[in-house]
Design a protein around this motif. Structure first.
Motif, PDB file in Angstrom:
ATOM      1  N   SER A   1       0.907  -1.110   0.062  1.00 32.05           N
ATOM      2  CA  SER A   1      -0.194   0.104   0.116  1.00 32.05           C
ATOM      3  C   SER A   1       0.717   1.218   0.033  1.00 32.05           C
ATOM      4  O   SER A   1       0.437   2.415  -0.420  1.00 32.05           O
ATOM      5  CB  SER A   1      -0.951   0.004   1.005  1.00 32.05           C
ATOM      6  N   THR A   2       2.038   1.054   0.576  1.00 32.44           N
ATOM      7  CA  THR A   2       2.946   2.660   0.521  1.00 32.44           C
ATOM      8  C   THR A   2       4.335   1.884   0.330  1.00 32.44           C
ATOM      9  O   THR A   2       4.674   0.726   0.870  1.00 32.44           O
ATOM     10  CB  THR A   2       2.910   3.218   1.712  1.00 32.44           C
ATOM     11  N   GLY A   3       5.420   2.597   0.060  1.00 32.90           N
ATOM     12  CA  GLY A   3       6.503   2.396  -0.013  1.00 32.90           C
ATOM     13  C   GLY A   3       7.031   1.876   1.598  1.00 32.90           C
ATOM     14  O   GLY A   3       8.052   1.205   1.859  1.00 32.90           O
ATOM     15  N   TYR A   4       6.535   2.800   2.475  1.00 28.26           N
ATOM     16  CA  TYR A   4       7.037   2.594   3.879  1.00 28.26           C
ATOM     17  C   TYR A   4       6.901   1.093   4.527  1.00 28.26           C
ATOM     18  O   TYR A   4       7.640   0.539   5.073  1.00 28.26           O
ATOM     19  CB  TYR A   4       6.255   3.640   4.811  1.00 28.26           C
ATOM     20  N   MET A   5       5.541   0.610   3.866  1.00 31.98           N
ATOM     21  CA  MET A   5       5.097  -0.556   4.370  1.00 31.98           C
ATOM     22  C   MET A   5       5.831  -1.445   3.631  1.00 31.98           C
ATOM     23  O   MET A   5       6.328  -2.571   3.927  1.00 31.98           O
ATOM     24  CB  MET A   5       3.439  -0.601   3.971  1.00 31.98           C
TER      25      MET A   5
ATOM     26  N   ASN B   1      20.181   6.490   4.237  1.00 32.62           N
ATOM     27  CA  ASN B   1      18.890   5.790   3.729  1.00 32.62           C
ATOM     28  C   ASN B   1      17.681   6.309   4.278  1.00 32.62           C
ATOM     29  O   ASN B   1      17.593   7.015   5.327  1.00 32.62           O
ATOM     30  CB  ASN B   1      18.964   4.192   4.137  1.00 32.62           C
ATOM     31  N   HIS B   2      16.618   6.092   3.518  1.00 28.75           N
ATOM     32  CA  HIS B   2      15.262   6.732   3.945  1.00 28.75           C
ATOM     33  C   HIS B   2      14.916   6.049   5.111  1.00 28.75           C
ATOM     34  O   HIS B   2      15.078   4.841   5.615  1.00 28.75           O
ATOM     35  CB  HIS B   2      14.028   6.355   3.135  1.00 28.75           C
ATOM     36  N   ALA B   3      14.094   6.895   6.042  1.00 30.47           N
ATOM     37  CA  ALA B   3      13.734   6.624   7.536  1.00 30.47           C
ATOM     38  C   ALA B   3      12.844   5.282   7.559  1.00 30.47           C
ATOM     39  O   ALA B   3      12.951   4.512   8.448  1.00 30.47           O
ATOM     40  CB  ALA B   3      12.625   7.590   7.768  1.00 30.47           C
TER      41      ALA B   3
ATOM     42  N   LEU C   1      17.743  -2.903  -3.309  1.00 29.45           N
ATOM     43  CA  LEU C   1      17.513  -1.594  -3.555  1.00 29.45           C
ATOM     44  C   LEU C   1      16.076  -1.018  -3.424  1.00 29.45           C
ATOM     45  O   LEU C   1      15.220  -1.447  -3.859  1.00 29.45           O
ATOM     46  CB  LEU C   1      18.167  -1.092  -4.791  1.00 29.45           C
ATOM     47  N   ASP C   2      16.074   0.163  -2.583  1.00 28.50           N
ATOM     48  CA  ASP C   2      14.851   1.097  -2.641  1.00 28.50           C
ATOM     49  C   ASP C   2      15.219   2.137  -3.660  1.00 28.50           C
ATOM     50  O   ASP C   2      15.714   3.132  -3.519  1.00 28.50           O
ATOM     51  CB  ASP C   2      14.525   1.700  -1.357  1.00 28.50           C
ATOM     52  N   ASP C   3      14.394   2.032  -4.934  1.00 26.34           N
ATOM     53  CA  ASP C   3      14.508   3.102  -5.970  1.00 26.34           C
ATOM     54  C   ASP C   3      13.204   4.101  -5.999  1.00 26.34           C
ATOM     55  O   ASP C   3      12.887   4.573  -7.112  1.00 26.34           O
ATOM     56  CB  ASP C   3      14.878   2.440  -7.268  1.00 26.34           C
ATOM     57  N   ALA C   4      12.952   4.495  -4.910  1.00 26.04           N
ATOM     58  CA  ALA C   4      11.620   5.253  -4.854  1.00 26.04           C
ATOM     59  C   ALA C   4      11.927   6.348  -5.961  1.00 26.04           C
ATOM     60  O   ALA C   4      10.985   7.026  -6.514  1.00 26.04           O
ATOM     61  CB  ALA C   4      11.531   5.682  -3.577  1.00 26.04           C
ATOM     62  N   HIS C   5      13.094   7.099  -5.924  1.00 23.22           N
ATOM     63  CA  HIS C   5      13.329   8.198  -6.723  1.00 23.22           C
ATOM     64  C   HIS C   5      13.906   8.165  -8.124  1.00 23.22           C
ATOM     65  O   HIS C   5      14.093   9.221  -8.688  1.00 23.22           O
ATOM     66  CB  HIS C   5      14.055   9.463  -5.992  1.00 23.22           C
ATOM     67  N   GLY C   6      14.388   6.793  -8.214  1.00 18.00           N
ATOM     68  CA  GLY C   6      14.980   6.430  -9.698  1.00 18.00           C
ATOM     69  C   GLY C   6      14.124   5.993 -10.592  1.00 18.00           C
ATOM     70  O   GLY C   6      14.289   6.265 -11.809  1.00 18.00           O
TER      71      GLY C   6
ATOM     72  N   GLY D   1       3.980   6.641  -5.654  1.00 20.48           N
ATOM     73  CA  GLY D   1       3.512   7.867  -5.483  1.00 20.48           C
ATOM     74  C   GLY D   1       4.571   8.792  -6.054  1.00 20.48           C
ATOM     75  O   GLY D   1       4.232  10.162  -5.644  1.00 20.48           O
ATOM     76  N   LYS D   2       5.503   8.711  -6.588  1.00 23.16           N
ATOM     77  CA  LYS D   2       6.591   9.710  -7.212  1.00 23.16           C
ATOM     78  C   LYS D   2       6.433   9.985  -8.751  1.00 23.16           C
ATOM     79  O   LYS D   2       5.377  10.354  -9.152  1.00 23.16           O
ATOM     80  CB  LYS D   2       8.058   9.271  -6.245  1.00 23.16           C
ATOM     81  N   ALA D   3       7.293   9.120  -9.194  1.00 18.84           N
ATOM     82  CA  ALA D   3       7.247   9.499 -10.950  1.00 18.84           C
ATOM     83  C   ALA D   3       6.101   8.820 -11.297  1.00 18.84           C
ATOM     84  O   ALA D   3       5.505   9.482 -12.462  1.00 18.84           O
ATOM     85  CB  ALA D   3       8.612   9.024 -11.431  1.00 18.84           C
TER      86      ALA D   3
HETATM   87  C1  LIG Z   1       9.191   8.238  -0.493  1.00 18.99           C
HETATM   88  C2  LIG Z   1      10.013   6.986  -0.135  1.00 18.99           C
HETATM   89  C3  LIG Z   1       9.547   6.130   0.559  1.00 18.99           C
HETATM   90  C4  LIG Z   1       8.259   5.730   1.246  1.00 18.99           C
HETATM   91  O1  LIG Z   1       7.329   5.505   0.089  1.00 18.99           O
HETATM   92  P1  LIG Z   1       5.744   5.775   0.186  1.00 18.99           P
HETATM   93  O2  LIG Z   1       5.083   5.161  -0.967  1.00 18.99           O
HETATM   94  O3  LIG Z   1       5.551   7.363   0.350  1.00 18.99           O
HETATM   95  O4  LIG Z   1       5.422   5.507   1.797  1.00 18.99           O
HETATM   96  C5  LIG Z   1      10.629   4.922   0.706  1.00 18.99           C
HETATM   97  N1  LIG Z   1      11.712   4.950   0.364  1.00 18.99           N
HETATM   98  C6  LIG Z   1      12.289   5.993  -0.343  1.00 18.99           C
HETATM   99  C7  LIG Z   1      13.863   6.233  -0.466  1.00 18.99           C
HETATM  100  C8  LIG Z   1      11.402   7.232  -0.189  1.00 18.99           C
HETATM  101  O5  LIG Z   1      11.797   8.309  -0.692  1.00 18.99           O
END
Ligand SMILES: *Cc1c(COP(=O)(O)O)cnc(C)c1O
Length: 387
Positions: free
Chosen positions: A107-111, A133-135, A204-209, A237-239
């Motif tokens: 449901s989210t990247g956090y999850m 790294n991201h929180a 790898l968490d590529d949320a912004h790539g 939720g980003k690009a």
């Molecule tokens: C935004 C982000 C997340 C969290 O993703 P959400 O879908 O907003 O919960 C995880 N990792 C990184 C690196 C992010 O920038």
């Protein structure tokens, strides 16, 4: 005497207020990659992660409208009755795009990060993470109970040394692909090489790539195969302009997450219409290079305009995240407020989101920005920094 929890919270709040680090929810009547409307004022938005402007793309909106009759809510978790064919089609398309066996939605990247790390790592394991790294990756470490060691930003030799101290422990290396507050790209090939050499697993968490870098927008690790990078997480939720996240990799990984990732299992599936809209966003990301080219032209325009500027040195980044390091919390906030008065939304990012003494304006660019928007921002920055 027993400490009172709410009194302690009030004192923590007061400390944060004094450090000029309090945040607040700003309420907007309109939000897009290019503009926000706040208190009746229209501002140019340089704080969105909607890097390609897909949240308002006509084809994505049309897909959502067309699918809305499938329900605005899934009504149950994926493993009960919430998994719609739109979700299934999206999972399959994401895996195909990333040249992986399979994918699973969160449901989210956090999850997603909580779910992956809690599934793979336990109390006796070693979890190695880049210090920046991201929180959500850091929080996942606590949930998994594994031993967290943080290596210096980009420092593969430091990582090697930490791994060598515990050569008999199962190890996960987790890194952002593009660092969310800095915009720089992780040394993904060196990480993959080291992981292989040490028998560790790379995540790898590529949320912004994803969507932004690589052929077909495959991201910061497009050159890494499923073997090189067995756990690839991306956010939507980003690009992508929608919401949510996915993890992609081998059949075994995805089956394991489906069975064991608590943040996938014990939560309601996202709305089916969302999955349909996201599938259309993916088709645009894969098939349409024009948006990506526009974004990169915008990035270059901003960097060229600020090149050699006495007070506005951008951090070294080639991605949509273009932070301007100012250092001091109060000054960063003041510059951000002056920009707001001049009609620009640029977020002031302060500790604890970034290390102490490294407060910054986090400028983000989108394909939705026009040439005149960036020119106007540069002129306003000149004034705001000089005041
Ligand atoms: C935004 C982000 C997340 C969290 O993703 P959400 O879908 O907003 O919960 C995880 N990792 C990184 C690196 C992010 O920038």
């Amino acid at each position: 005497m027993r400490p009172r929890l709410l009194a302690r919270l009030a004192s923590d709040l007061e400390k944060r207020r004094q450090a000029h680090a309090l945040r607040q929810h700003l309420t907007h009547s309109e939000i897009s990659a290019r503009h926000v409307v706040c208190d009746g004022r229209r501002l140019l938005n340089f704080s969105s992660n909607d890097y390609l402007g897909l949240s308002h793309h006509p084809r994505v909106l049309a897909a959502a409208r067309q699918a809305i009759d499938a329900g605005v809510g899934a009504g149950a978790s994926h493993l009960i009755t919430g998994h719609h064919h739109h979700h299934q089609a999206l999972q399959e398309a994401l895996a195909d795009w990333q040249q992986r066996d399979a994918a699973v939605l969160f449901s989210t990247g956090y999850m997603a990060n909580l779910g992956v790390i809690q599934t793979l790592c336990g109390r006796h394991d070693l979890l190695l993470q880049d210090r920046l790294n991201h929180a959500s990756l850091i929080d996942a470490a606590a949930l998994s109970g594994s031993r967290l060691r943080r290596y210096r930003h980009h420092d593969v030799e430091h990582l090697r040394a930490l791994l060598s101290e515990h050569s008999n422990k199962a190890a996960l290396i987790a890194s952002d692909g593009v660092f969310s507050m800095d915009g720089d790209v992780a040394p993904v090939e060196s990480l993959a090489r080291l992981a292989k050499e040490q028998g560790a697993t790379l995540m790898l968490d590529d949320a912004h790539g994803i969507g932004v870098l690589g052929a077909q927008g495959r991201g910061a690790a497009e050159q890494l195969s499923q073997q090189d990078c067995p756990v690839l997480m991306g956010t939507l939720g980003k690009a992508f302009g929608t919401f949510g996240a996915f993890v992609t990799g081998s059949q075994g990984l995805i089956e394991g997450l489906t069975q064991f990732a608590r943040s996938h299992i014990y939560t309601t599936a996202p709305p089916p219409a969302w999955a349909a809209a996201t599938l259309t966003a993916l088709a645009l990301i894969r098939g349409d290079d024009e948006l990506r080219q526009q974004l990169h032209a915008n990035i270059q325009q901003l960097r060229n305009a600020l090149n050699g500027h006495a007070q506005a040195q951008l951090m070294p980044s080639q991605t949509a995240i273009q932070p301007l390091l100012l250092g001091d919390n109060a000054r960063t906030l003041a510059v951000s407020q002056r920009l707001e008065e001049a009609g620009f939304r640029v977020a002031a990012i302060r500790p604890p989101t970034v290390p102490e003494g490294s407060a910054r304006l986090r400028i983000t660019l989108s394909a939705a920005h026009q040439e005149q928007d960036i020119k106007a921002l540069v002129a306003a920055l000149d004034q705001a920094l000089a005041a």
